[in-house]
Design a protein around this motif. Structure first.
Motif, PDB file in Angstrom:
ATOM      1  N   GLY A 107      -9.009 -18.935  -1.949  1.00 51.57           N
ATOM      2  CA  GLY A 107      -8.142 -18.854  -3.111  1.00 51.57           C
ATOM      3  C   GLY A 107      -7.864 -17.383  -3.314  1.00 51.57           C
ATOM      4  N   ALA A 108      -9.061 -16.700  -3.482  1.00 53.87           N
ATOM      5  CA  ALA A 108      -9.079 -15.146  -3.898  1.00 53.87           C
ATOM      6  C   ALA A 108      -8.093 -14.461  -2.787  1.00 53.87           C
ATOM      7  CB  ALA A 108     -10.302 -14.898  -3.873  1.00 53.87           C
ATOM      8  N   THR A 109      -8.227 -14.725  -1.495  1.00 53.07           N
ATOM      9  CA  THR A 109      -7.155 -14.136  -0.626  1.00 53.07           C
ATOM     10  C   THR A 109      -5.881 -14.306  -0.824  1.00 53.07           C
ATOM     11  OG1 THR A 109      -7.173 -15.836   1.246  1.00 53.07           O
ATOM     12  CG2 THR A 109      -8.832 -14.190   1.139  1.00 53.07           C
ATOM     13  N   LYS A 110      -5.393 -15.506  -1.285  1.00 56.90           N
ATOM     14  CA  LYS A 110      -4.021 -15.669  -1.485  1.00 56.90           C
ATOM     15  C   LYS A 110      -3.427 -14.881  -2.804  1.00 56.90           C
ATOM     16  CE  LYS A 110      -4.160 -20.355   0.644  1.00 56.90           C
ATOM     17  NZ  LYS A 110      -3.444 -20.285   1.725  1.00 56.90           N
ATOM     18  N   THR A 111      -3.929 -14.433  -3.525  1.00 55.74           N
ATOM     19  CA  THR A 111      -3.682 -13.795  -4.683  1.00 55.74           C
ATOM     20  C   THR A 111      -3.949 -12.159  -4.567  1.00 55.74           C
ATOM     21  OG1 THR A 111      -5.872 -13.912  -5.724  1.00 55.74           O
ATOM     22  CG2 THR A 111      -4.352 -15.561  -6.274  1.00 55.74           C
ATOM     23  N   ALA A 112      -4.363 -11.882  -3.436  1.00 58.25           N
ATOM     24  CA  ALA A 112      -4.784 -10.562  -3.205  1.00 58.25           C
ATOM     25  C   ALA A 112      -3.420  -9.653  -2.778  1.00 58.25           C
ATOM     26  CB  ALA A 112      -5.823 -10.206  -2.041  1.00 58.25           C
ATOM     27  N   GLU A 113      -3.394  -8.454  -3.299  1.00 54.33           N
ATOM     28  CA  GLU A 113      -2.356  -7.685  -3.381  1.00 54.33           C
ATOM     29  C   GLU A 113      -2.462  -6.665  -2.210  1.00 54.33           C
ATOM     30  OE1 GLU A 113      -1.966  -5.582  -7.045  1.00 54.33           O
ATOM     31  OE2 GLU A 113      -1.954  -7.217  -8.311  1.00 54.33           O
ATOM     32  N   ALA A 114      -0.906  -5.988  -1.747  1.00 55.49           N
ATOM     33  CA  ALA A 114      -1.168  -5.347  -0.757  1.00 55.49           C
ATOM     34  C   ALA A 114      -1.457  -3.807  -1.014  1.00 55.49           C
ATOM     35  CB  ALA A 114       0.369  -5.286   0.062  1.00 55.49           C
ATOM     36  N   SER A 115      -2.804  -3.990  -1.268  1.00 53.32           N
ATOM     37  CA  SER A 115      -3.144  -2.201  -1.732  1.00 53.32           C
ATOM     38  C   SER A 115      -4.802  -2.108  -1.453  1.00 53.32           C
ATOM     39  CB  SER A 115      -3.314  -2.383  -3.250  1.00 53.32           C
ATOM     40  OG  SER A 115      -4.158  -3.406  -3.987  1.00 53.32           O
ATOM     41  N   GLU A 116      -5.230  -1.115  -1.548  1.00 53.45           N
ATOM     42  CA  GLU A 116      -6.604  -0.671  -1.167  1.00 53.45           C
ATOM     43  C   GLU A 116      -7.723  -1.954  -1.892  1.00 53.45           C
ATOM     44  OE1 GLU A 116      -9.739   0.642   0.695  1.00 53.45           O
ATOM     45  OE2 GLU A 116      -7.951   1.102   1.159  1.00 53.45           O
ATOM     46  N   SER A 117      -7.391  -2.311  -3.178  1.00 53.27           N
ATOM     47  CA  SER A 117      -8.347  -3.151  -3.909  1.00 53.27           C
ATOM     48  C   SER A 117      -8.084  -4.552  -3.319  1.00 53.27           C
ATOM     49  CB  SER A 117      -8.094  -2.901  -5.383  1.00 53.27           C
ATOM     50  OG  SER A 117      -6.714  -3.594  -5.619  1.00 53.27           O
ATOM     51  N   GLY A 118      -6.750  -4.848  -2.792  1.00 55.65           N
ATOM     52  CA  GLY A 118      -6.373  -6.120  -2.390  1.00 55.65           C
ATOM     53  C   GLY A 118      -7.159  -6.193  -1.004  1.00 55.65           C
ATOM     54  N   ARG A 119      -7.203  -5.269  -0.182  1.00 55.84           N
ATOM     55  CA  ARG A 119      -7.966  -5.443   1.049  1.00 55.84           C
ATOM     56  C   ARG A 119      -9.441  -5.423   0.908  1.00 55.84           C
ATOM     57  NH1 ARG A 119      -3.744  -1.817   2.278  1.00 55.84           N
ATOM     58  NH2 ARG A 119      -4.910   0.104   2.139  1.00 55.84           N
ATOM     59  N   GLU A 120      -9.801  -4.859  -0.094  1.00 55.41           N
ATOM     60  CA  GLU A 120     -11.298  -5.017  -0.503  1.00 55.41           C
ATOM     61  C   GLU A 120     -11.791  -6.509  -1.036  1.00 55.41           C
ATOM     62  OE1 GLU A 120     -12.341  -2.121  -3.217  1.00 55.41           O
ATOM     63  OE2 GLU A 120     -12.032  -0.421  -2.050  1.00 55.41           O
ATOM     64  N   LYS A 121     -10.782  -7.201  -1.529  1.00 58.12           N
ATOM     65  CA  LYS A 121     -10.800  -8.536  -2.078  1.00 58.12           C
ATOM     66  C   LYS A 121     -10.842  -9.272  -0.688  1.00 58.12           C
ATOM     67  CE  LYS A 121      -8.835 -11.199  -5.735  1.00 58.12           C
ATOM     68  NZ  LYS A 121      -7.536 -11.268  -6.683  1.00 58.12           N
ATOM     69  N   ILE A 122      -9.992  -9.245  -0.041  1.00 62.52           N
ATOM     70  CA  ILE A 122      -9.929  -9.908   0.928  1.00 62.52           C
ATOM     71  C   ILE A 122     -10.939  -9.774   1.959  1.00 62.52           C
ATOM     72  CG2 ILE A 122      -8.544 -10.271   3.457  1.00 62.52           C
ATOM     73  CD1 ILE A 122      -6.141  -9.653   1.983  1.00 62.52           C
ATOM     74  N   GLN A 123     -11.569  -8.468   2.223  1.00 61.69           N
ATOM     75  CA  GLN A 123     -13.077  -8.487   3.056  1.00 61.69           C
ATOM     76  C   GLN A 123     -14.015  -8.870   2.490  1.00 61.69           C
ATOM     77  OE1 GLN A 123     -13.262  -7.131   6.111  1.00 61.69           O
ATOM     78  NE2 GLN A 123     -15.177  -7.766   5.890  1.00 61.69           N
ATOM     79  N   LYS A 124     -14.165  -9.067   1.097  1.00 62.04           N
ATOM     80  CA  LYS A 124     -15.202  -9.671   0.324  1.00 62.04           C
ATOM     81  C   LYS A 124     -15.141 -11.069   0.495  1.00 62.04           C
ATOM     82  CE  LYS A 124     -17.313 -10.396  -4.147  1.00 62.04           C
ATOM     83  NZ  LYS A 124     -17.099 -10.408  -5.604  1.00 62.04           N
ATOM     84  N   ALA A 125     -13.866 -11.777   0.496  1.00 58.78           N
ATOM     85  CA  ALA A 125     -13.666 -13.132   0.706  1.00 58.78           C
ATOM     86  C   ALA A 125     -14.145 -13.791   2.121  1.00 58.78           C
ATOM     87  CB  ALA A 125     -12.127 -13.426   0.497  1.00 58.78           C
ATOM     88  N   ARG A 126     -13.750 -12.733   3.066  1.00 60.74           N
ATOM     89  CA  ARG A 126     -13.881 -12.808   4.417  1.00 60.74           C
ATOM     90  C   ARG A 126     -15.486 -13.105   4.602  1.00 60.74           C
ATOM     91  NH1 ARG A 126     -10.988  -9.366   7.967  1.00 60.74           N
ATOM     92  NH2 ARG A 126      -9.276 -10.924   7.865  1.00 60.74           N
ATOM     93  N   THR A 127     -16.353 -12.271   3.965  1.00 57.33           N
ATOM     94  CA  THR A 127     -17.677 -12.229   4.108  1.00 57.33           C
ATOM     95  C   THR A 127     -18.357 -13.584   3.465  1.00 57.33           C
ATOM     96  OG1 THR A 127     -17.924  -9.842   4.195  1.00 57.33           O
ATOM     97  CG2 THR A 127     -19.775 -10.989   3.548  1.00 57.33           C
TER      98      THR A 127
END
Length: 158
Positions: A107-127
C-alpha cells in the motif's frame, strides 16, 4: 422480551452446551478431524488469495487471525494434539502478521511520489515485502512439516 431476542440468546447458549458435552466425549479421531478441518480452512484461505492486492492481503490477514482464534478455541484434550494445536496457532498468527506487513508495504508503494523520498519509500517497502515473503515461505515449510506429523499421528490407532 421479544421472541426473536429470546431465540437469539437461547441458540448460542444451546450451541455452547452442545459443544461442551461433545468435547467431553471426544476421542482422538474426532479431535484430529476438528483440528484438521480448521487448519484446512486456513490453508484454503491462503491458497485462494495468493498474489492478491493490498485490500485483499489486509482482509486475508484478518481472516487468518480468525482462524488462529478458532484453532485456539478447539478445547482439545489429547496432549499430542494440543502440541499440534499450539504449533498451528503460532504458524497462523505469524503468517497473519507477515501478510499484514506485506499488504501495508504494498500500500505504501502506491502512494509513493516520483521523487527521491518516493524511491526510498518504495525501496523500504520492497525490503519489507521480501522479508514478509521469506517469513511466509519458512512458515509454509513449518506448516507442511507439522501437517505431516499430525497426519501420521492421527492415522495411528488409539
Amino acid at each position: 422480551m421479544s421472541v426473536l431476542h429470546k431465540y437469539t440468546v437461547i441458540a448460542p447458549v444451546s450451541l455452547s452446551i452442545a459443544l461442551f458435552v461433545t468435547s467431553c466425549n471426544e476421542n482422538k479421531v474426532s479431535q484430529c478431524q476438528r483440528l484438521i478441518r480448521v487448519v484446512n480452512a486456513g490453508t484454503s484461505l491462503i491458497d485462494n488469495n495468493k498474489g492478491t492486492q493490498v485490500i485483499t492481503s489486509i482482509q486475508l490477514s484478518k481472516d487468518l487471525e480468525f482462524v488462529t482464534k478458532s484453532i485456539k478455541e478447539l478445547n482439545l484434550t489429547d496432549p499430542k494434539l494440543k502440541q499440534f494445536q499450539s504449533g498451528f496457532v503460532n504458524i497462523f498468527q505469524n503468517l497473519s502478521q507477515a501478510i499484514a506487513k506485506a499488504g501495508r508495504a504494498l500500500g505504501a508503494t502506491k502512494t509513493a511520489e516520483a521523487s527521491e523520498s518516493g524511491r526510498e519509500k518504495i525501496q523500504k517497502a520492497r525490503t519489507e515485502i521480501d522479508s514478509a515473503l521469506t517469513t511466509a515461505t519458512n512458515l509454509g515449510k513449518q506448516s507442511d512439516t507439522l501437517v505431516n506429523q499430525m497426519n501420521k499421528y492421527c492415522s495411528q490407532p488409539e
